[in-house]
Write an enzyme that holds these catalytic residues in place. Structure first.
Site, short mmCIF file in Angstrom:
data_model
loop_
_atom_site.label_atom_id
_atom_site.label_comp_id
_atom_site.label_asym_id
_atom_site.label_seq_id
_atom_site.Cartn_x
_atom_site.Cartn_y
_atom_site.Cartn_z
CE1 TYR A 61 104.17 77.76 20.49
CE2 TYR A 61 106.28 76.66 20.46
CZ TYR A 61 105.52 77.81 20.36
OH TYR A 61 106.14 79.01 20.12
CG HIS A 126 105.35 81.44 24.96
ND1 HIS A 126 104.95 80.14 24.76
CD2 HIS A 126 105.18 82.05 23.75
CE1 HIS A 126 104.55 79.98 23.52
NE2 HIS A 126 104.67 81.13 22.89
P1 NAD Z 1 106.07 79.20 10.16
O1 NAD Z 1 106.01 80.51 9.47
O2 NAD Z 1 107.39 78.60 10.38
O3 NAD Z 1 105.08 78.23 9.36
C1 NAD Z 1 104.86 76.92 9.78
C2 NAD Z 1 103.89 76.26 8.82
O4 NAD Z 1 104.53 76.12 7.53
C3 NAD Z 1 103.53 74.85 9.26
O5 NAD Z 1 102.22 74.55 8.81
C4 NAD Z 1 104.55 74.00 8.50
O6 NAD Z 1 104.10 72.68 8.38
C5 NAD Z 1 104.61 74.73 7.19
N1 NAD Z 1 105.87 74.53 6.44
C6 NAD Z 1 107.13 74.45 6.93
N2 NAD Z 1 108.01 74.28 5.94
C7 NAD Z 1 107.31 74.25 4.78
C8 NAD Z 1 107.67 74.11 3.42
N3 NAD Z 1 108.94 73.97 3.04
N4 NAD Z 1 106.67 74.13 2.49
C9 NAD Z 1 105.39 74.30 2.86
N5 NAD Z 1 104.98 74.44 4.15
C10 NAD Z 1 105.94 74.42 5.09
O7 NAD Z 1 105.32 79.39 11.57
P2 NAD Z 1 105.50 78.78 13.02
O8 NAD Z 1 105.61 77.29 13.02
O9 NAD Z 1 104.44 79.41 13.84
O10 NAD Z 1 106.87 79.40 13.51
C11 NAD Z 1 108.07 78.67 13.59
C12 NAD Z 1 108.46 78.35 15.02
O11 NAD Z 1 108.84 79.54 15.70
C13 NAD Z 1 107.37 77.73 15.88
O12 NAD Z 1 107.28 76.35 15.64
C14 NAD Z 1 107.86 78.09 17.26
O13 NAD Z 1 108.89 77.20 17.63
C15 NAD Z 1 108.44 79.48 17.05
N6 NAD Z 1 107.47 80.56 17.32
C16 NAD Z 1 107.48 81.16 18.54
C17 NAD Z 1 106.56 82.15 18.84
C18 NAD Z 1 106.59 82.79 20.19
O14 NAD Z 1 107.45 82.48 21.00
N7 NAD Z 1 105.67 83.66 20.51
C19 NAD Z 1 105.61 82.55 17.91
C20 NAD Z 1 105.63 81.96 16.65
C21 NAD Z 1 106.57 80.97 16.37
#
Ligand code: NAD
Length: 321
Positions: A61, A126
């Site tokens: 990231y 990952h």
């Molecule tokens: P998400 O669905 O959590 O969306 C994140 C987006 O939504 C960001 O732009 C954030 O600023 C916004 N957001 C958050 N809260 C909000 C709110 N209340 N209102 C409006 N917008 C809001 O997607 P993500 O960040 O990709 O997934 C969450 C976490 O999961 C990642 O940060 C990561 O740690 C993990 N993840 C891991 C993998 C993997 O291991 N392959 C893949 C995806 C995500």
């Protein structure tokens, strides 16, 4: 009325108890737009203050930026190490994928240095769909077991998009070897296919973390980042749902958080956050759910809008025959 505390849920057989809302730190790597260090540190502080005890990152990231920012935020908390749970990952880097034993063994030391920690609670391979799954089973996971014995990690996980990669690995490793799976974009209003896998994971004693409840920005008023892999059809259906909610005085992100949080077989709903405001909104979504339950009416309306694209996903990883 007393405000309920953020729920803690057991994670498989690990003995860990994760807050139902987890802090996804990928936005701290400026993946969804630039984030200042002070906003990153303040978001982590507010999350911990409101009861979030689980923080997830990866060297991938923001090309290691997320780990560094999270490390600063956690250090600034000034609380004992056992009061928070940290997961990071290995095998995916800015330079590409490498799940070799040598690389992942080096990777943990690099991550611990950036995070300013002595150990991580969960260390995950990952996005395994981009590697050889047989290498994950025969080489990567045995290497992670050695890191467990060395005390650098407490539990082992695997992450990825296609759900059948989890069963491929879990059917081939000795029971209890993989403690956790992290699935993403499969337990949101538009795609709930993870649900079918939950009974299998339970019989294996594997803990479940579900990430991306907002479908990586699809279920937000602001919309997804430019790199989002969804089809134009899926993007426009989600946008229509967001507009519908807004016109009705509702918030699509709150609805989406509450949808994901409702399934208690999921230990933590990992949402990416980059501001104090988002932390407060997402914790409030959980609190309101505990107090008042789901908004069934709006949810049914949004589900109807998303019905033509329900469970639509996108290709990820090496195409296997
Ligand atoms: P998400 O669905 O959590 O969306 C994140 C987006 O939504 C960001 O732009 C954030 O600023 C916004 N957001 C958050 N809260 C909000 C709110 N209340 N209102 C409006 N917008 C809001 O997607 P993500 O960040 O990709 O997934 C969450 C976490 O999961 C990642 O940060 C990561 O740690 C993990 N993840 C891991 C993998 C993997 O291991 N392959 C893949 C995806 C995500």
């Amino acid at each position: 009325m007393a405000v309920p505390k953020l729920e803690l849920r057991p994670l498989g057989n690990t003995g860990l108890k994760l807050s139902s809302v987890g802090f996804g730190a990928s936005p701290l790597g400026s993946v969804f737009g630039p984030v200042s260090e002070s906003d990153a540190v303040a978001s982590v502080r507010e999350a911990f203050r409101l009861g979030i005890n689980f923080f997830d990152t990866s060297p991938y990231y923001g090309a290691t930026l997320s780990e560094k920012m999270l490390g600063k935020g956690l250090k600034a908390l000034g609380v004992p190490r056992n009061e928070y749970i940290v997961s990071t990952k290995c095998g995916r880097y800015r330079e590409g994928f490498d799940f070799s034993a040598e690389r992942v063994t080096k990777s943990i030391d690099e991550s611990l240095e950036r995070l300013q920690l002595d150990y991580v609670d969960i260390f995950q391979c990952h996005d395994i769909e981009f590697g050889s799954l047989d290498q994950i089973v025969n080489e990567t996971i045995p290497a992670l077991q050695k890191l467990k014995e060395a005390g650098k990690i407490r539990f082992i996980g695997i992450t990825g998009l296609p759900l059948d990669t989890f069963t491929y690995v879990l059917d081939r490793v000795p029971p209890g070897t993989v403690d956790v799976i992290l699935s993403y974009c499969h337990y949101s209003i538009n795609d709930s296919t993870l649900e079918d896998l939950l009974p299998y994971l339970k019989t294996k004693g594997v803990g479940v973390i579900s990430a991306s409840p907002l479908a990586m920005g699809l279920l937000t008023e602001f919309g997804p980042p430019e790199w989002h892999p969804a089809s134009p059809e899926l993007k426009s259906a989600c946008q229509a749902a967001a507009v519908y909610c807004k016109e009705k005085g509702k918030n699509i992100s709150k609805l989406a958080m509450q949808y994901s949080l409702s399934n208690k077989d999921i230990s933590s709903v990992l949402v990416g956050m980059n501001s104090v405001k988002q932390v407060e909104e997402n914790v409030a979504a959980a609190t309101e759910l505990a107090l008042f339950g789901k908004d069934h009416e709006t949810l049914a309306e949004v589900e109807a809008i998303l019905k033509p694209v329900k469970n639509q996903t996108w290709p990820s990883g090496i195409q296997r025959s």
